[in-house]
Design a protein around this motif. Structure first.
Motif, PDB file in Angstrom:
ATOM      1  N   ARG A   1       0.825  -1.219   0.000  1.00 12.78           N
ATOM      2  CA  ARG A   1       0.000   0.000   0.000  1.00 12.78           C
ATOM      3  C   ARG A   1       0.855   1.263   0.000  1.00 12.78           C
ATOM      4  NH1 ARG A   1      -2.497  -2.097   4.862  1.00 12.78           N
ATOM      5  NH2 ARG A   1      -4.267  -3.458   4.399  1.00 12.78           N
TER       6      ARG A   1
ATOM      7  N   CYS B   1      -1.458  12.026  16.163  1.00 13.31           N
ATOM      8  CA  CYS B   1      -0.662  10.997  15.484  1.00 13.31           C
ATOM      9  C   CYS B   1      -0.975   9.586  15.965  1.00 13.31           C
ATOM     10  CB  CYS B   1       0.826  11.293  15.669  1.00 13.31           C
ATOM     11  SG  CYS B   1       1.423  12.620  14.595  1.00 13.31           S
TER      12      CYS B   1
ATOM     13  N   GLU C   1       1.448   9.767   2.995  1.00 13.21           N
ATOM     14  CA  GLU C   1       1.064  10.698   1.945  1.00 13.21           C
ATOM     15  C   GLU C   1       2.313  11.185   1.233  1.00 13.21           C
ATOM     16  OE1 GLU C   1      -0.755  14.074   3.729  1.00 13.21           O
ATOM     17  OE2 GLU C   1       0.960  14.544   4.999  1.00 13.21           O
TER      18      GLU C   1
ATOM     19  N   CYS D   1       4.196  12.039  11.356  1.00 13.79           N
ATOM     20  CA  CYS D   1       3.850  11.243  12.531  1.00 13.79           C
ATOM     21  C   CYS D   1       4.754  10.017  12.632  1.00 13.79           C
ATOM     22  CB  CYS D   1       2.395  10.769  12.448  1.00 13.79           C
ATOM     23  SG  CYS D   1       1.167  12.071  12.707  1.00 13.79           S
TER      24      CYS D   1
ATOM     25  N   ALA E   1      -4.281   8.683  15.525  1.00 14.79           N
ATOM     26  CA  ALA E   1      -5.454   8.425  14.685  1.00 14.79           C
ATOM     27  C   ALA E   1      -5.031   7.685  13.419  1.00 14.79           C
ATOM     28  CB  ALA E   1      -6.160   9.724  14.331  1.00 14.79           C
ATOM     29  N   SER E   2      -5.815   6.699  13.024  1.00 14.15           N
ATOM     30  CA  SER E   2      -5.473   5.883  11.864  1.00 14.15           C
ATOM     31  C   SER E   2      -5.415   6.708  10.584  1.00 14.15           C
ATOM     32  CB  SER E   2      -6.491   4.750  11.706  1.00 14.15           C
ATOM     33  OG  SER E   2      -7.808   5.267  11.582  1.00 14.15           O
ATOM     34  N   ASP E   3      -6.225   7.768  10.501  1.00  9.25           N
ATOM     35  CA  ASP E   3      -6.231   8.603   9.295  1.00  9.25           C
ATOM     36  C   ASP E   3      -4.897   9.301   9.077  1.00  9.25           C
ATOM     37  OD1 ASP E   3      -8.821   7.864   8.897  1.00  9.25           O
ATOM     38  OD2 ASP E   3      -9.701   9.719   9.692  1.00  9.25           O
ATOM     39  N   ASN E   4      -4.161   9.533  10.156  1.00  6.91           N
ATOM     40  CA  ASN E   4      -2.872  10.199  10.025  1.00  6.91           C
ATOM     41  C   ASN E   4      -1.706   9.233   9.919  1.00  6.91           C
ATOM     42  OD1 ASN E   4      -3.996  12.805  10.215  1.00  6.91           O
ATOM     43  ND2 ASN E   4      -4.005  12.697  12.460  1.00  6.91           N
TER      44      ASN E   4
ATOM     45  N   THR F   1      -1.657   6.692   7.413  1.00  7.56           N
ATOM     46  CA  THR F   1      -1.743   6.019   6.122  1.00  7.56           C
ATOM     47  C   THR F   1      -0.653   6.455   5.159  1.00  7.56           C
ATOM     48  OG1 THR F   1      -3.311   7.690   5.350  1.00  7.56           O
ATOM     49  CG2 THR F   1      -4.237   5.694   6.334  1.00  7.56           C
TER      50      THR F   1
ATOM     51  N   THR G   1      -1.894   5.869  -5.083  1.00  8.09           N
ATOM     52  CA  THR G   1      -3.195   6.001  -4.440  1.00  8.09           C
ATOM     53  C   THR G   1      -3.878   4.644  -4.514  1.00  8.09           C
ATOM     54  OG1 THR G   1      -3.401   8.308  -5.098  1.00  8.09           O
ATOM     55  CG2 THR G   1      -5.420   7.158  -4.460  1.00  8.09           C
TER      56      THR G   1
END
Length: 688
Positions: free
Chosen positions: A115, A262, A271, A282, A264-267, A269, A425
């Protein structure tokens, strides 16, 4: 005749059987403890798995070329292979999309390798944020709530700020770079922009009863560097002329870093980040720690090699600590030399300044570190070992920490294959069903069993009693092959595909070739007049050379096919190579010793007519080839043959000389003298 091979024929046989028994015992123990199963893992075509579709992008918006996509596919394949997953399928879809199909239920680490866009950079650390403003505010509010309910509220409230200090030293166990770099020890001084009590100072009435604070108030307090009460986006005053300077960041960036959660799972993944700008990153492990990092000093593409292993000290001894060794290319070596010189200077400056500070802290302590950032997430941060006093100019670095073997391997893989030419992506991630399934596997196994049964029928018809040796060898070879595949599935993640099953079925014929070569050579030696024991010994010497050459050719073909092919063809080549090695082991350690051993039984040693070694069937010409119990049969067989040959010669002579059918001359007086053929030797001219 060699006596070494016949003296103890059962030793090698028992040794092979013992190895198989021990192997199955270990496999059962692994299945019992839940570390593996008694059956090999199945590939994507037989079991299904996880499919991930990736869409590539570039950080600068440039056009994506076919070369970029092909390089990305190759690096993803290297990552997946390095993680121990076999029979994965990686291909292009629609020109640019990359489809990755992983069999079974891959681990989260393997999925992360796929991923993650994995653009890797070495960045300088400018700030380390130990906890978010939200967590700091919550901690402080809980303390004052407890203090309000306590008789000693004022004392508790006054102690609360020490618990919510927004930044601190790196956590214990943080990775360090020995011989070259070292992470700061726990409690080492650090740089902070906030007062020691940000939550308390965020209140409007410090002398009054403490009031709850919000995360925004805490973040504002700690990020307001000039104390004007506003959060500016202007760069902070420069502290140096390098990538570690404060001029790369602003009050707004510090504020955003404290407001970022940092955990939270959204932060977590990952980028795409611009390597030419300062960023907020993070900690990849979700510890909640955030980093404010300067522009990238070194790109991951400058790493020439990364490998994990046990640490070797400067004295040449090996410890039990797992390390990751890095080697940069020429450009990376030059860049790391400059980075190491700069960070060592920050380290020495911080050490000198901390001795004069009341709390033992220095504003330069955090800037003595660099962070390894993988797709926007910090996988580790590190400083330099005090033993390193000058710049590192050879491009060789050793990273150590409290690594387990698995962690060291993962980090080495990330560093080795972490630099893709593209970012990705994830368009979709879903479970896929088997393209063939268990029905095709069952049909393939049934086909193999039918072939096995037909071979047994042929062996029984052609070799009679000797078929027992061949069938027993086939069973041992099947058990050894199954054990090898199951253990390889456990140890290296190998998965059996339908192409691999085809390789296993073909191996039956390869194994049979070895038996036939050996048996026919033994029978040839018997026909040539050798005893059975000598025939087995001499036949093995000649057959062994042919078998080894044949299996070597098969093995070389399997190796070449494995490295030149991909996908299912590799599975076929792999099983072909494994079964070829098993065939060699079985023919040497089982078939030949068993052949020597069965001659001790009268059924085989005396050439019973159903043994496959009987004289009538082979046309044996030596009385010494069998035991005394078969001498009469041999005598009859050999004598009958001699008489037939002599009779043919007499008839030929009678036609030429006009003599009678019994061999007497027509002009000779009948005096009762007869010329006959010795029934044993077959020589003419002797009188009875």
């Amino acid at each position: 005749m060699s006596t070494k091979q016949t003296k103890h024929p059962g030793r090698r046989l028992l040794m092979l059987l013992l190895i198989i028994v021990i192997g199955f015992g270990g496999l059962y123990a692994g299945a019992y403890t839940g570390r593996t199963s008694m059956t090999p893992g199945l590939a994507l075509d037989l079991e299904g798995g996880t499919q991930i579709i990736l869409t590539p992008t570039t950080s600068d918006g440039s056009e994506i070329t076919d070369e970029d996509v092909n390089q990305a596919i190759e690096i993803i394949r290297q990552r997946v292979d390095a993680s121990g997953v076999a029979e994965a399928q990686i291909s292009r879809q629609g020109g640019q999309n990359i489809v990755v199909s992983l069999p079974g239920s891959p681990s989260q680490d393997t999925l992360e390798l796929v991923r993650t866009s994995a653009v890797l950079y070495f960045r300088p650390v400018i700030r380390i944020i130990q906890g978010s403003a939200s967590s700091l505010a919550d901690n402080y509010n809980q303390r004052i709530a407890q203090a309000t309910a306590s008789p000693t509220a004022d004392d508790a409230a006054s102690e609360a700020p020490a618990e919510v200090e927004p930044s601190g030293a790196p956590a214990e166990g943080e990775a360090e770079q020995t011989e070259q770099t070292e992470a700061p020890a726990e409690g080492e001084a650090e740089q902070t922009d906030a007062p020691a009590d940000p939550a308390a100072e965020a209140t409007d009435a410090p002398s009054a009863e403490p009031t709850p604070v919000t995360a925004e108030e805490v973040a504002t307090q700690v990020s307001d560097a000039n104390g004007d009460g506003t959060i500016s986006e202007d760069p902070l005053p420069a502290t140096s002329e390098d990538n570690s300077s404060d001029s790369w960041i602003s009050e707004k960036m510090i504020y955003d870093a404290y407001m970022m959660d940092c955990t939270a799972s959204d932060n977590l993944t990952g980028e795409t980040q611009d390597p030419a700008k300062a960023v907020i990153s993070c900690d990849k492990d979700g510890t909640g720690q955030a980093y404010i990092l300067g522009p990238a000093d070194i790109a991951g593409t400058d790493i020439a090699n990364a490998a994990s292993g046990l640490e070797t000290t400067s004295q040449g001894t090996t410890t039990n600590k797992w390390v990751v060794s890095l080697e940069f290319n020429a450009e990376g070596t030059e860049e790391f030399s400059e980075v190491s010189e700069r960070l060592i200077a920050y380290r020495d400056k911080a050490a000198a300044a901390s001795s004069g500070q009341p709390n033992g802290q220095s504003p330069d302590s955090q800037k003595a570190q660099f962070a390894i950032v993988l797709d926007g997430l910090t996988i580790m941060s590190s400083g330099f070992n005090p033993d390193v006093t000058s710049a590192i100019t050879d491009g060789r670095v050793q990273i150590t920490g409290n690594f387990t073997q698995a962690q060291a391997n993962t980090l080495a893989n990330q560093l080795s294959f972490g630099s893709l030419p593209l970012s990705f992506t994830v368009q979709s991630e879903q479970q896929v069903s088997a393209t063939l399934g268990t029905e095709q596997l069952r049909n393939g196994l049934i086909a193999g069993l039918i072939g096995f049964a037909l071979i047994i029928v042929y062996l029984a018809w052609q070799y009679r009693g000797l078929s027992v040796v061949a069938v027993a060898s086939l069973i041992v070879a099947a058990a050894g092959t199954y054990l090898a595949i199951a253990l390889l599935s456990w140890s290296m993640g190998y998965r059996l595909s339908l192409a691999g099953v085809a390789g296993l079925i073909i191996s039956i014929g390869i194994t049979m070739d070895s038996f036939i070569i050996y048996f026919e050579r033994v029978r040839d030696e018997v026909r040539n007049g050798r005893t059975l024991v000598a025939a087995v010994d001499e036949g093995w010497k000649h057959a062994r050379q042919t078998i080894i050459v044949s299996d070597t050719v098969n093995l070389v073909a399997a190796v070449v096919l494995y490295f030149l092919a991909v996908g299912g063809v590799q599975g076929f080549a792999f099983t072909l190579g494994v079964t070829t090695v098993v065939d060699l082991a079985v023919i040497i350690l089982f078939t030949h010793p068993m052949m020597v051993w069965i001659l001790r039984f009268a059924f085989f040693g005396e050439g019973h007519r159903l043994s496959g070694l009987d004289p009538e069937h082979l046309g044996a010409r030596s009385l010494a080839a069998y035991g005394k119990g078969r001498e009469a049969v041999i005598d009859s067989a050999v004598g009958s043959l001699a008489r037939r040959k002599a009779e043919a010669r007499r008839r030929t002579a009678a036609e030429e000389e006009g003599v009678s059918a019994d061999g007497a001359q027509t002009d000779a007086p009948d005096e009762g003298i007869a010329v006959d053929v010795d029934s044993t030797t077959g020589k003419d001219g002797e009188t009875k």
